[in-house]
Enzyme design. Sequence first.
Site, mmCIF file in Angstrom:
data_model
loop_
_atom_site.group_PDB
_atom_site.id
_atom_site.type_symbol
_atom_site.label_atom_id
_atom_site.label_comp_id
_atom_site.label_asym_id
_atom_site.label_seq_id
_atom_site.Cartn_x
_atom_site.Cartn_y
_atom_site.Cartn_z
ATOM 1 N N ARG A 59 1.275 -1.317 0.111
ATOM 2 C CA ARG A 59 0.163 -0.307 0.476
ATOM 3 C C ARG A 59 0.699 0.872 0.190
ATOM 4 O O ARG A 59 0.247 2.016 -0.523
ATOM 5 C CB ARG A 59 -1.203 -0.153 1.359
ATOM 6 C CG ARG A 59 -2.355 0.973 0.951
ATOM 7 C CD ARG A 59 -3.292 0.890 2.206
ATOM 8 N NE ARG A 59 -2.434 0.869 3.771
ATOM 9 C CZ ARG A 59 -2.871 -0.766 4.606
ATOM 10 N NH1 ARG A 59 -3.270 -1.746 4.322
ATOM 11 N NH2 ARG A 59 -1.884 0.434 5.866
ATOM 12 N N TYR A 112 -12.873 24.112 -9.873
ATOM 13 C CA TYR A 112 -13.228 22.729 -9.967
ATOM 14 C C TYR A 112 -14.431 22.401 -9.380
ATOM 15 O O TYR A 112 -14.583 22.150 -7.940
ATOM 16 C CB TYR A 112 -11.784 21.442 -10.518
ATOM 17 C CG TYR A 112 -12.768 20.134 -10.867
ATOM 18 C CD1 TYR A 112 -12.383 20.175 -12.031
ATOM 19 C CD2 TYR A 112 -12.366 19.001 -10.078
ATOM 20 C CE1 TYR A 112 -13.742 18.576 -12.398
ATOM 21 C CE2 TYR A 112 -12.254 17.787 -10.341
ATOM 22 C CZ TYR A 112 -13.553 18.121 -11.744
ATOM 23 O OH TYR A 112 -13.523 16.966 -12.678
ATOM 24 N N ASP A 184 -3.965 24.050 -7.907
ATOM 25 C CA ASP A 184 -4.197 23.150 -8.180
ATOM 26 C C ASP A 184 -3.784 23.674 -10.204
ATOM 27 O O ASP A 184 -4.346 24.554 -10.683
ATOM 28 C CB ASP A 184 -6.310 22.962 -8.861
ATOM 29 C CG ASP A 184 -6.382 21.751 -9.746
ATOM 30 O OD1 ASP A 184 -5.392 21.654 -11.057
ATOM 31 O OD2 ASP A 184 -7.585 21.298 -9.680
ATOM 32 N N LYS A 209 -4.341 14.318 -17.180
ATOM 33 C CA LYS A 209 -5.002 15.390 -17.838
ATOM 34 C C LYS A 209 -3.748 14.775 -19.014
ATOM 35 O O LYS A 209 -3.481 13.821 -19.284
ATOM 36 C CB LYS A 209 -4.862 16.488 -17.743
ATOM 37 C CG LYS A 209 -6.052 16.708 -16.656
ATOM 38 C CD LYS A 209 -7.228 15.990 -17.126
ATOM 39 C CE LYS A 209 -8.618 16.416 -16.107
ATOM 40 N NZ LYS A 209 -9.668 15.903 -16.103
HETATM 41 C C1 LIG Z 1 -8.620 21.817 -13.082
HETATM 42 C C2 LIG Z 1 -8.815 20.002 -12.511
HETATM 43 N N1 LIG Z 1 -8.914 19.869 -11.608
HETATM 44 C C3 LIG Z 1 -9.038 18.321 -10.958
HETATM 45 C C4 LIG Z 1 -9.365 17.507 -11.617
HETATM 46 C C5 LIG Z 1 -10.198 16.269 -11.510
HETATM 47 O O1 LIG Z 1 -9.730 14.803 -12.053
HETATM 48 P P1 LIG Z 1 -9.618 13.679 -11.993
HETATM 49 O O2 LIG Z 1 -10.820 13.453 -13.319
HETATM 50 O O3 LIG Z 1 -8.388 12.609 -12.704
HETATM 51 O O4 LIG Z 1 -10.403 13.547 -11.044
HETATM 52 C C6 LIG Z 1 -10.210 17.899 -13.134
HETATM 53 C C7 LIG Z 1 -10.550 17.527 -13.729
HETATM 54 O O5 LIG Z 1 -11.963 17.042 -14.998
HETATM 55 C C8 LIG Z 1 -10.068 19.593 -14.110
HETATM 56 O O6 LIG Z 1 -10.382 19.637 -14.423
#
Ligand SMILES: Cc1ncc(COP(=O)(O)O)c(C=O)c1O
Length: 391
Positions: A59, A112, A184, A209
Site C-alpha cells: 500500500r 473545479y 490546482d 490530463k
Molecule cells: C482543474 C481540474 N482539477 C482536477 C480535476 C480532477 O481530475 P480527475 O478527473 O483525475 O479526478 C479535473 C478534472 O477534470 C480538473 O479539470
Amino acid sequence: MSAPQTPKGPNTRLVHAARRVKGMAKDLVNPPVERASTILFERAEDLYARRPEQRYYGRYGTATQSALCDAISDLEGAAGTVLAPSGLAACTLALSAVSKPGGHMLITDSVYGPTRNFCDQILTSRGLEIEYFDPRAGADLQSQIRDNTCAIFLESPGSLTLEINDLPAIAALAQARGIPTLVDNTWAAGWFLKPLEMGIDYSIQAATKYHTGHSDVLMGAVASRDKAGAELMHQYAFLNGNTVSPDDAYLTLRGMRTMGVRLAHQQQSALRIAQWLSGRDEVMRVLHPALPEHPDHELWKRDFTGASGLFSIVLNPVSPEKVHDFVNALSLFGIGFSWGGFESLVIHCDPQIKRTAGSWDAAGPLVRFSIGLEDADDLIADIEAALAVLK
Ligand SMILES: Cc1ncc(COP(=O)(O)O)c(C=O)c1O
C-alpha cells in the site's frame, strides 16, 4: 547507456528523470511495473524495524510509484510528491491534510466543481467555514483573511473560465501569516507554471490530463515545496490508506516522457484556433490567457512560460438547443468531460459553472475546447462547419 551528467533543458529532464530504480535490470529503458501487496522480510527481527530503506507493505508503493513521485518532484521542483488515485482525490487529500477544526478556508471562485462540492459538503460538515473569493482578487485577498484562516486554495487558470490567480501576491500574504497555500496546477501541467518557486506550498496535479496524455488513466499528485509539507502529505496519505496501482503509475510516467512535445503542439494549435475564433461573428469572447485581450494576459506573461491546449469561448447569445446543435455538429471533437489527452474534446459549460463570489457574468453560452494532436487546420475547418448551424 550511461546517465547524462547534468541534464538541463526541461525535455531532457523529463526524459531522464527517475529512469533507474533499485534492483532493476540494467538493460531496461523504463522502471518496471512492480506489483505487490505483500512484501517479504528476511527475518522476524526486520518486521517492525522501520528502516527507511525497507519497504514493508504494497500500500505504501513499490519502486514504480516511487519513480513517478521522483519524476513529478523533479518537474515541479518539489521536496516530495504524494500520489492519489485521481486528480480530485489529490485535491481532497491536500485540503483535508491542511484543514483545521473551526478553521476558515479561502477558495478561488473558479475552482473545479467537484473540488467545490467536497469543500461545501465534506469540509463544512467537519466544522470548517468555506469562503469563495474572486479569482482576480490578488493582493486584495488580504481583506478576506481571518485569524482562523487555515488554507488558501487556488486554481490557475480556472479550468472553465480561465481566470489567472496572482500566485506570488497571494503566496506573499499567506506566508506572512503562516497560512498554507495550495494550487490546482493542472492546466499548466507543472510544465508552464512553477508555483512552488513562487512560494506556493502545494502544487496539485490531475495527472489524468497532460501527464498521462492518452485519456486512459486516472492519477493525481500533490507536490510539496518543503520537507515539512511533504511529510504532512505523506503522513495524511499513509494514515488514510491512500494508494495507486503500479500499472497506472507506470502509464503516467510513460506519458510524462512525451508531455513536453505534446504540449508544444497543443499550445501552438490551441493558440491558432483561439486567434481564429476571436475573429468570428458568432463568438463574443475567447477565454485564452495568451491572447492580448484576455484580462489576465499580463499576469500570464509574467508567471507562465506557455499555454496548454484548454480554452473556452463565449458565444453570442443563442438558445441552449442551438448550443447543443453546434457541439453535436463537431466531428473531430469528442464530447466528454476530461481534457489534456491526445484527442480533441468539447463540452458546453454553463450548467457546470457554480459561483458565489459574483466572479462570472454569463453574458452568453460557454463552450470549452481541449485541443489534441490533430492538425490545427482540420480542427478549424471542423469548427467552421459546425458554427454554420448557429446561423
Ligand atoms: C482543474 C481540474 N482539477 C482536477 C480535476 C480532477 O481530475 P480527475 O478527473 O483525475 O479526478 C479535473 C478534472 O477534470 C480538473 O479539470
